[in-house]
Design a protein around this motif. Structure first.
Motif, short mmCIF file in Angstrom:
data_model
loop_
_atom_site.label_atom_id
_atom_site.label_comp_id
_atom_site.label_asym_id
_atom_site.label_seq_id
_atom_site.Cartn_x
_atom_site.Cartn_y
_atom_site.Cartn_z
N LYS A 175 0.89 -1.10 -0.02
CA LYS A 175 0.02 0.22 0.09
C LYS A 175 0.94 1.26 0.05
CE LYS A 175 -3.89 0.10 0.97
NZ LYS A 175 -5.36 0.18 0.25
N THR A 176 0.61 2.06 -0.97
CA THR A 176 1.18 3.29 -1.02
C THR A 176 0.58 4.45 -0.08
OG1 THR A 176 -0.34 4.06 -2.87
CG2 THR A 176 2.07 3.26 -3.47
N PRO A 177 1.26 5.56 0.44
CA PRO A 177 0.40 6.30 1.40
C PRO A 177 -0.95 6.86 0.71
CG PRO A 177 3.11 6.85 1.04
CD PRO A 177 2.49 5.94 -0.01
N TYR A 178 -1.77 7.20 1.69
CA TYR A 178 -2.99 7.54 1.29
C TYR A 178 -3.25 8.83 0.62
CZ TYR A 178 -5.59 3.53 3.29
OH TYR A 178 -6.23 2.28 3.26
N ASN A 179 -2.21 9.49 0.45
CA ASN A 179 -2.29 10.74 -0.24
C ASN A 179 -1.93 10.55 -1.72
OD1 ASN A 179 0.49 10.26 0.04
ND2 ASN A 179 0.89 12.53 0.76
N ARG A 180 -1.82 9.28 -2.09
CA ARG A 180 -1.55 8.82 -3.52
C ARG A 180 -2.67 7.88 -3.89
NH1 ARG A 180 5.39 7.32 -3.52
NH2 ARG A 180 5.87 9.42 -2.63
N SER A 181 -2.66 7.64 -5.33
CA SER A 181 -3.81 6.99 -5.94
C SER A 181 -3.71 5.25 -5.59
CB SER A 181 -3.68 7.16 -7.23
OG SER A 181 -2.70 6.30 -7.83
N VAL A 182 -4.36 4.42 -5.98
CA VAL A 182 -4.45 3.03 -5.59
C VAL A 182 -3.40 2.49 -6.93
CG1 VAL A 182 -6.34 3.00 -4.34
CG2 VAL A 182 -6.58 2.68 -6.91
N HIS A 183 -3.32 3.07 -7.81
CA HIS A 183 -2.89 2.40 -8.95
C HIS A 183 -1.27 1.82 -8.97
CE1 HIS A 183 -6.32 3.66 -10.96
NE2 HIS A 183 -5.89 4.93 -10.47
N ARG A 184 -0.66 2.37 -7.98
CA ARG A 184 0.60 1.65 -7.69
C ARG A 184 0.71 0.75 -6.60
NH1 ARG A 184 5.57 6.17 -8.40
NH2 ARG A 184 5.09 6.71 -10.60
N ASP A 185 -0.65 0.32 -5.81
CA ASP A 185 -0.60 -0.45 -4.95
C ASP A 185 -0.76 -1.88 -5.58
OD1 ASP A 185 -0.99 1.68 -3.39
OD2 ASP A 185 -2.76 1.17 -2.57
N LYS A 186 0.00 -3.03 -5.14
CA LYS A 186 0.10 -4.27 -5.69
C LYS A 186 -0.41 -5.46 -4.80
CE LYS A 186 1.92 -2.66 -9.63
NZ LYS A 186 1.37 -2.62 -10.83
N VAL A 216 -7.51 -3.76 -3.22
CA VAL A 216 -6.92 -2.45 -3.39
C VAL A 216 -7.95 -1.51 -3.90
CG1 VAL A 216 -5.15 -1.10 -5.02
CG2 VAL A 216 -4.53 -3.28 -4.07
N PHE A 217 -8.59 -1.76 -4.93
CA PHE A 217 -9.67 -0.86 -5.46
C PHE A 217 -11.01 -0.72 -4.62
CE2 PHE A 217 -6.88 -2.09 -8.91
CZ PHE A 217 -6.52 -0.97 -9.50
N LEU A 218 -11.19 -1.54 -3.88
CA LEU A 218 -12.37 -1.21 -3.02
C LEU A 218 -12.04 -0.81 -1.51
CD1 LEU A 218 -14.62 -4.54 -3.37
CD2 LEU A 218 -15.03 -2.36 -4.06
N ASP A 219 -10.82 -0.23 -1.51
CA ASP A 219 -10.61 0.69 -0.52
C ASP A 219 -11.13 1.80 -0.66
OD1 ASP A 219 -9.25 2.20 1.68
OD2 ASP A 219 -7.52 1.18 1.55
N LEU A 220 -12.33 2.23 -0.15
CA LEU A 220 -13.00 3.45 -0.67
C LEU A 220 -12.55 4.80 -0.08
CD1 LEU A 220 -16.67 1.78 -0.36
CD2 LEU A 220 -15.48 2.04 -2.12
N ILE A 370 6.08 -4.41 -4.35
CA ILE A 370 6.02 -5.67 -5.04
C ILE A 370 6.18 -5.53 -6.67
CG2 ILE A 370 4.33 -7.63 -5.54
CD1 ILE A 370 2.83 -6.98 -2.96
N GLY A 371 7.16 -6.20 -7.13
CA GLY A 371 7.24 -5.86 -8.78
C GLY A 371 6.13 -6.54 -9.55
N SER A 375 3.18 -9.56 -9.15
CA SER A 375 1.95 -9.04 -8.83
C SER A 375 0.92 -9.90 -9.44
CB SER A 375 1.93 -7.39 -9.02
OG SER A 375 1.73 -7.24 -10.46
N PHE A 376 -0.17 -9.98 -8.85
CA PHE A 376 -1.65 -10.23 -9.40
C PHE A 376 -2.19 -9.36 -10.28
CE2 PHE A 376 -5.91 -11.67 -9.51
CZ PHE A 376 -5.86 -13.04 -9.54
N ASP A 377 -2.47 -9.49 -11.47
CA ASP A 377 -2.95 -8.86 -12.19
C ASP A 377 -4.75 -8.66 -12.34
OD1 ASP A 377 -4.20 -7.78 -15.36
OD2 ASP A 377 -2.10 -6.60 -15.06
#
Length: 421
Positions: A175-186, A216-220, A370-371, A375-377
């Motif tokens: 998980k990246t910091p919460y001031n960033r988007s989820v798109h780099r979370d893996k 990742v994406f349902l972390d509203l 996570i590289g 990662s799971f796509d």
């Protein structure tokens, strides 16, 4: 075997952007592996009724699990915890001393939390404004450093009252910091297994295309474009609900109802906000089923030829837990119910898909992403990525959501049939 592909979406723009990620609602539950274990297990019930309580959080520091629908839990730790905390929305938190040799088969009774009139805080502001204030405080309340969460994930499908598919696994979630988007979370799969009914009569199954990535994406709270943008909030009417307690902390409850007529189905929801920290602690959503055509367009991506789809329910729960001065995502559950009619069959067949995740551990030190290779796509099918489970001690080293009695029996039955075939 024919497969259904179902998708949860808020509107056409979001669906076009994220359609492959929302195929069936799935949950992820973090887990951890331990070299030496102390096992704490038990059953949690309502003190007044004696009824089993599901989705109860059982924790020792950052390590946690939730109870299954029968109220059972097993918590695996590296050392004796001293105390464990047992909490559930609407109940007083119990803190139990755990003594050596007396840590298993605990019987825990939770008492409902009673809100006294003097405890109720009168909110004069518009409830929508309260939600907007909580959004503005996300940088204060949630992690501003990268973290690695351990998780346990389970997805099941039932035909009528019988399980026809079970898949579960342990994942790492970066998980990246919460001031960033989820798109780099893996998400990376550590270990996983699956079972599918071998009966030829089970002609309809559910194949998950998003799988563990849903956590990742349902972390509203972090992925605010799914619910907490001005565009989406303008579609809803907000009202104050009855205050509740979570972890002995009073919560504002804000109700959401559709306020506009749109081309797509909206949601009914409840948003729980900590009265002191003004942090989101729980979000409950249920798709509006008044217009079946809209609900179908929201939920259904693909179906077998000749099958008539009838939606019944699409609901989600997202829980957050406060620990060490930080609020983190802790639990997800999505439930999807629908009926299918075949032209040549007299009665419709009901199906239920459930996806569940619990965060069992987290770390904020020496975190590396996570590289992409590991990662799971979101386009991957979890079913195709894991093996059949034939080992009865498969999860002996991990924290998991204990299978309910009915699920455990179904797993044993499916394993037996698989071995025979």
């Amino acid at each position: 075997m024919s497969f259904f592909f179902v998708s949860l979406r808020h509107n056409q723009r979001i669906v076009t952007k994220m359609k492959r990620l929302w195929t069936i609602i799935l949950l992820l539950a973090p887990l951890a592996v331990f070299a030496q274990q102390v096992v704490v297990s038990g059953n949690v019930v309502d003190d007044k009724t004696g009824n089993a309580l599901g989705q109860v959080s059982v924790s020792a520091g950052r390590v946690s699990v939730v109870t299954n629908e029968d109220g059972d839990f097993t918590l695996k730790l590296t050392e004796a915890p001293g105390k464990i905390a047992i909490s559930h929305v609407g109940y007083k938190t119990r803190y139990l001393d755990v003594k050596p040799g007396q840590s298993e088969n605990l019987k825990v009774r939770l008492r409902p939390a009673t809100i006294q009139l003097r405890e109720i805080v009168v909110v004069n502001e518009d409830p929508r404004e309260l939600v907007e204030i909580a959004i503005s405080k996300i940088p204060e309340n949630y992690s501003m450093v990268p973290e690695m969460l351990k998780g346990f994930y389970r997805e099941t499908a039932m035909k009528r009252k019988h399980y026809i598919y079970v898949a579960e696994g342990v994942e790492d979630m970066y998980k990246t910091p919460y001031n960033r988007s989820v798109h780099r979370d893996k998400v990376a799969i550590v270990k996983g297994r699956r079972l599918l009914s071998q009966k030829s009569s089970d002609t309809l199954g559910i194949k998950v295309m998003g799988g563990p990535v849903q956590a990742v994406f349902l972390d509203l709270v972090k992925n605010r474009e799914l619910l907490f943008t001005k565009e989406h909030m303008d579609e809803y009417r907000f009202t104050m609900g009855t205050p509740e307690f979570i972890n002995d902390r009073q919560q504002f409850v804000v109700n959401m109802e559709p306020a506009l007529v749109t081309d797509y189905a909206l949601f009914h929801g409840k948003i729980y906000i900590d009265c002191e920290r003004l942090a989101f602690t729980r979000i409950e959503l249920e798709l509006d089923m008044k217009d079946k055509d809209k609900a179908t367009r929201t939920m259904l991506v693909k179906k077998p030829f000749g099958v008539k789809f009838k939606p019944r329910e699409l609901s989600s729960v997202v829980d957050y837990r406060y620990e060490d001065g930080v609020t983190r995502i802790s639990y997800l559950k999505n439930t999807f119910r629908f009926n299918c009619d075949w032209k040549k069959r007299l009665f419709a067949t009901s199906f239920t898909a459930t996806c569940e995740m619990v965060v069992t551990d987290s770390s904020s030190e020496d975190i590396r992403p996570i590289g992409n290779r590991n990662s799971f796509d979101s386009r991957d099918s979890y079913y195709d990525k894991v093996e059949y489970f034939l080992d009865p001690d498969y999860w002996s080293s991990y924290n998991i959501i204990e299978p309910s009695e009915s699920l455990d029996k179904a797993i044993q039955k499916l394993v037996s049939k698989y071995r025979r075939n």
